[in-house]
Every structure is written in C-alpha cells, then in structure tokens.
Design an enzyme around this catalytic site. Structure first.
Site, PDB file in Angstrom:
ATOM      1  N   ASP A   1      40.259  56.518  36.523  1.00 49.12           N
ATOM      2  CA  ASP A   1      41.439  56.356  37.369  1.00 49.12           C
ATOM      3  C   ASP A   1      41.659  54.887  37.716  1.00 49.12           C
ATOM      4  O   ASP A   1      40.728  54.082  37.681  1.00 49.12           O
ATOM      5  CB  ASP A   1      41.317  57.186  38.667  1.00 49.12           C
ATOM      6  CG  ASP A   1      40.072  56.845  39.480  1.00 49.12           C
ATOM      7  OD1 ASP A   1      39.024  56.533  38.871  1.00 49.12           O
ATOM      8  OD2 ASP A   1      40.152  56.907  40.715  1.00 49.12           O
TER       9      ASP A   1
ATOM     10  N   GLU B   1      37.098  57.643  41.268  1.00 50.68           N
ATOM     11  CA  GLU B   1      36.345  56.529  41.881  1.00 50.68           C
ATOM     12  C   GLU B   1      37.191  55.761  42.885  1.00 50.68           C
ATOM     13  O   GLU B   1      36.738  55.367  43.952  1.00 50.68           O
ATOM     14  CB  GLU B   1      35.848  55.582  40.788  1.00 50.68           C
ATOM     15  CG  GLU B   1      34.864  54.530  41.276  1.00 50.68           C
ATOM     16  CD  GLU B   1      35.541  53.335  41.964  1.00 50.68           C
ATOM     17  OE1 GLU B   1      36.719  53.073  41.687  1.00 50.68           O
ATOM     18  OE2 GLU B   1      34.890  52.689  42.808  1.00 50.68           O
TER      19      GLU B   1
HETATM   20  N1  LIG Z   1      36.158  50.670  44.925  1.00 53.74           N
HETATM   21  C1  LIG Z   1      36.945  51.152  46.031  1.00 53.74           C
HETATM   22  C2  LIG Z   1      36.632  52.616  46.099  1.00 53.74           C
HETATM   23  C3  LIG Z   1      36.263  53.239  47.364  1.00 53.74           C
HETATM   24  C4  LIG Z   1      37.202  53.964  48.022  1.00 53.74           C
HETATM   25  C5  LIG Z   1      36.819  54.619  49.152  1.00 53.74           C
HETATM   26  C6  LIG Z   1      35.526  54.504  49.645  1.00 53.74           C
HETATM   27  C7  LIG Z   1      34.598  53.748  49.005  1.00 53.74           C
HETATM   28  C8  LIG Z   1      34.970  53.120  47.853  1.00 53.74           C
HETATM   29  C9  LIG Z   1      36.576  50.381  47.289  1.00 53.74           C
HETATM   30  O1  LIG Z   1      35.613  49.632  47.243  1.00 53.74           O
HETATM   31  O2  LIG Z   1      37.262  50.448  48.285  1.00 53.74           O
HETATM   32  C1  LIG Z   2      35.446  44.873  45.134  1.00 54.06           C
HETATM   33  C2  LIG Z   2      34.920  45.680  43.994  1.00 54.06           C
HETATM   34  C3  LIG Z   2      35.379  47.093  44.010  1.00 54.06           C
HETATM   35  C4  LIG Z   2      35.020  47.785  42.746  1.00 54.06           C
HETATM   36  C5  LIG Z   2      35.308  49.218  42.847  1.00 54.06           C
HETATM   37  C6  LIG Z   2      36.751  49.521  42.505  1.00 54.06           C
HETATM   38  O1  LIG Z   2      37.686  49.005  43.145  1.00 54.06           O
HETATM   39  O2  LIG Z   2      36.953  50.279  41.562  1.00 54.06           O
HETATM   40 ZN   LIG Z   3      36.810  50.106  39.539  1.00 51.89          ZN
HETATM   41 ZN   LIG Z   4      39.249  49.508  41.800  1.00 51.08          ZN
END
Ligand SMILES: N[C@@H](Cc1ccccc1)C(=O)O
Ligand SMILES: CCCCCC(=O)O
Ligand SMILES: [Zn+2]
Ligand SMILES: [Zn+2]
Length: 403
Positions: A82, A147
């Site tokens: 995604d 994710e």
């Molecule tokens: N990579 C995203 C995904 C995420 C969403 C929600 C909670 C945790 C991680 C972030 O760091 O924000």
């Molecule tokens: C700042 C790094 C985040 C990596 C996780 C993501 O956004 O998919």
């Molecule tokens: Zn990512």
């Molecule tokens: Zn991301």
C-alpha cells in the site's frame, strides 16, 4: 544522470513502472491487483506462491525460493504494497502514471516508499536464479497490506499466524528511507508510535462572559502540549530517531462562536525513542495532565510497547554479512534509528532481527511527499546491491538459533 530512450528501457525498470501503476493507494487500495501481479511474478520466476488472508480482504503474498539446506532458518525480504494518498494538484505528473522524464526520473506515489524495494528484491532473485545460483538458506519475499495505516490488518496479524512461523525466518530486511548523500541509511531500530489524545473538561457558558476554569484554558494554560514539547529537548547532535519527538496533530471541540464548550481535546503523535523508560514517560504525561488542572485526562489511540534493537556490531552475524557486502561494494552505511514506524517493529517483536534498508542514495527524501520520484539508475543500482546482499545473507553459516 541521463537515461536511455524509451525503446531501450531496462526491463527491470519497465516492471517497476508497471507495479507503480497499480493503484494500491489508501484508504481503498486495490490489493487484488497487487496480489495478481505477484502471483504472475511467481509464475514467471518459478517461485513458490502462498496467499495468507490475515483478515477479510487483506492478503499477504509469500514468494519462496527454496534453499539447499531447509534445516537452516530463512531470509525474509518484506515490503508493503500500500501507498499513502496524494494531493494530485501538487504533482507535476499523474502520481499513478509512473511518468519518466528525459533525465530518467520516475514520478509516482510509491516510487520510494516502497514499491521500488519490492521490484528490486524480485529482480535480484531473477538474476541470481537465471545465473543458476542456489543458496543454503531459503529466501521468502513477503508482500503485505496495510502498513501505511499501522499494519494492524497486515504484518501485526501475519506474525501471529502459523504460516509465518512456518517460514522460520532467521533474519529480515524491510524498508528504509532514501539518503540525499552518497551514503545509504540503514535502520536497526525504530521509535515507538504513541498517539495520545488529551481531553479537557471545564465550565461552559456564554462567549461574552469571563468564565473561570474553562476546558480551553486548561488545555493550554500549563501549555500541556507546550510543556510536552519544551520538556522533550532534542540534542542537535543526535539523529532524529535517537530522541523522542511530538507533534500536535489534531485540535477538537467547540460548537459555536459564542458558546464556551465544556470539552476540548488535543491529539499528539509521539515517537518515543527506544532507550526511554516507557513507564516513567507515561507517568510524566499523566503528571502534565494533572498539573494542567481538574478534568484533564489522556487516552492512547496507539501505543507501541515493544522497542527492539537489532545489533550493528560483530555480535550479529547478519549485520556482519550485510556490512561486509556493503564494504566490498564501497557503499558507505549510516546506521540510524528509524524516525517513523514500519512493519519491522512487528518482525523484531517476535524475535526476528531486522534491518530497514532501501538502497536509495543520492536521492531526496520524498516519501509521502508531492512529486515522489526515483531515478532509474539509482533503482537499477539497488538491484545490483541486492544481487550481492542476498547470496551473502542466504549463505550465512548455521547459527545456534538454527538448531
Ligand atoms: N510508517 C507510518 C505507518 C504507521 C501508521 C500508524 C502507526 C504506526 C505507523 C508511520 O510511521 O506513521
Ligand atoms: C519515517 C519512515 C516511515 C517509514 C514507514 C512508512 O511510512 O511506510
Ligand atoms: Zn513504507
Ligand atoms: Zn510510508
């Protein structure tokens, strides 16, 4: 960096652009098209293919290249399918066209985060297979949903499944972040996302009157959130991931200009550094709320409590193999703690060491940004890098953890 004409495009780049055009964009990703794409890759490469539906409509696709010694633990190459939404009006090109400009920059959502890595894994495996290689350790490529919204219907569920245990992962690679210098960033831990909502209750009344102890003044009086910001000193000499950060991301409350509301709330995105005493930190947050006044409470919308660190010294044979290849290739590595959170936190939490690595140097950091893009030469160099990393990782001799 210049680029060949369209008729001479490298087939790996063509495949990358094909994947970028699949609209796996939140909040309604076309996961079906992505799964079909990876099933076709499995057929083309002669790889095993497993589909694990971890939740209705959320499928983890696993492509497997069996090793010659199944007794050894496997190498897990993870990537999420995604991508985050776009603000199309701010893009120079359609974010899902995968437009390549005359210099060779490919513009698309997911060009850096993280569709490049998925195809770089696949193309490295293809090259190694075509050259007739076989390695002792099995290599599994996992393509997971969800994710970007926390992985709660993706990797968080998958690591609890028997199908995950059956992979017998000994080590994992997952996403990193581009590096604008010649160096490559590699992540050995992450900060823990704590999403905190502070709710303040107070005396309501007419907007024209002077009212004591209102919800709004308590929310800002002790500058509950400012106190949080001011207390979290960041040391300018440390990398961002090494310190705890907070952003005020939502303010809610109020119903009319002339009505003093009884309730208002402020929401915060904390990213807690792995060396913080979590219990003491939560107590600190509670004490700030009490100091702000009667009726100020907090709740957690997200609270990751399992920070893990993957060692980046000789004690970790996986790091030794990884860093040896990078040294042999004259790649400069910058080990850091990931500022954000990725699926690696779930993988590390079940005891599998993991490194966050996207082989993207000389590249501006544009994940989640307008005009996210990647130069095809950098993309192709990344395939070369995995073509060297995978043999080294899949040939790490038997470890005590293998028995
Ligand atoms: N990579 C995203 C995904 C995420 C969403 C929600 C909670 C945790 C991680 C972030 O760091 O924000
Ligand atoms: C700042 C790094 C985040 C990596 C996780 C993501 O956004 O998919
Ligand atoms: Zn990512
Ligand atoms: Zn991301």
């Amino acid at each position: 960096m210049t680029s060949k004409g369209p008729e001479e495009e490298h087939p790996s780049v063509t495949l990358f652009r094909q994947y970028l055009r699949i609209r796996t964009v939140q909040p309604k990703p076309d996961y079906g098209a992505a799964v079909a794409f990876f099933e076709e890759r499995a057929r083309q490469l002669g790889l095993g293919c497993q589909k694990v539906e971890v939740a209705p409509g959320y499928v983890v696709t696993v492509l497997t290249w069996p090793g010659t010694n199944p007794a050894l633990s496997s190498i897990l190459l993870n990537s999420h399918t995604d991508v985050v939404p776009v603000f199309k009006e701010h893009w120079s090109h359609d974010p899902f066209e995968a437009f390549k400009d005359s210099e060779g920059y490919i513009y698309a959502r997911g060009a850096q985060d993280m569709k490049c890595v998925s195809i770089q894994y696949l193309e490295a495996v293809r090259r190694l297979k075509v050259e007739g290689h076989r390695f002792p350790r099995t290599i599994h490529m996992t393509f997971v949903p969800d994710e970007e919204v926390g992985g709660h219907q993706g990797m968080e569920l998958f690591v609890q499944r028997p199908e995950f245990q059956a992979l017998r992962a000994g080590f994992a690679l997952d996403e990193g972040i581009a590096n604008p210098t010649d160096a490559f960033t590699v992540f050995y831990s992450e900060r823990s996302p704590w999403w905190v909502r502070v709710t303040s209750t107070g005396r309501p009344g007419h907007g024209s009157l002077f009212i004591e102890d209102t919800a709004a003044e308590k929310l800002v009086r002790e500058a509950a959130w400012e106190r949080i910001e001011s207390e979290l000193q960041s040391n300018p000499h440390l990398k961002e991931g090494a310190v705890t950060s907070v952003n005020l991301t939502k303010l809610e409350g109020g119903v009319a200009y002339n009505v003093v509301p009884a309730t208002m709330s402020a929401s915060f995105d904390f990213r807690v550094a792995p060396d913080v005493d979590f219990k003491a930190f939560e107590e600190q947050l509670q004490s700030w709320c009490q100091a702000a006044g009667e009726g100020v409470t907090l709740e957690f919308a997200q609270k990751w409590m399992h920070p893990q660190v993957t060692p980046t010294d000789g004690s970790n044979p996986w790091w030794a193999a990884f860093s040896r290849v990078c040294k042999d290739m004259n790649l400069s590595l910058e080990p850091e703690i990931m500022p954000g959170a990725s699926d690696s936190r779930f993988i590390r939490a079940v005891g599998v060491p993991a490194l966050g690595f996207s082989p993207l140097n000389r590249t501006p950091v544009l994940l989640h940004d307008h005009d996210e893009r990647l130069h095809e030469a950098v993309f192709l160099r990344g395939v070369d890098i995995y073509t060297r990393l995978l043999p080294a990782l899949a040939s790490v001799p038997a470890l005590p953890s293998d028995s």
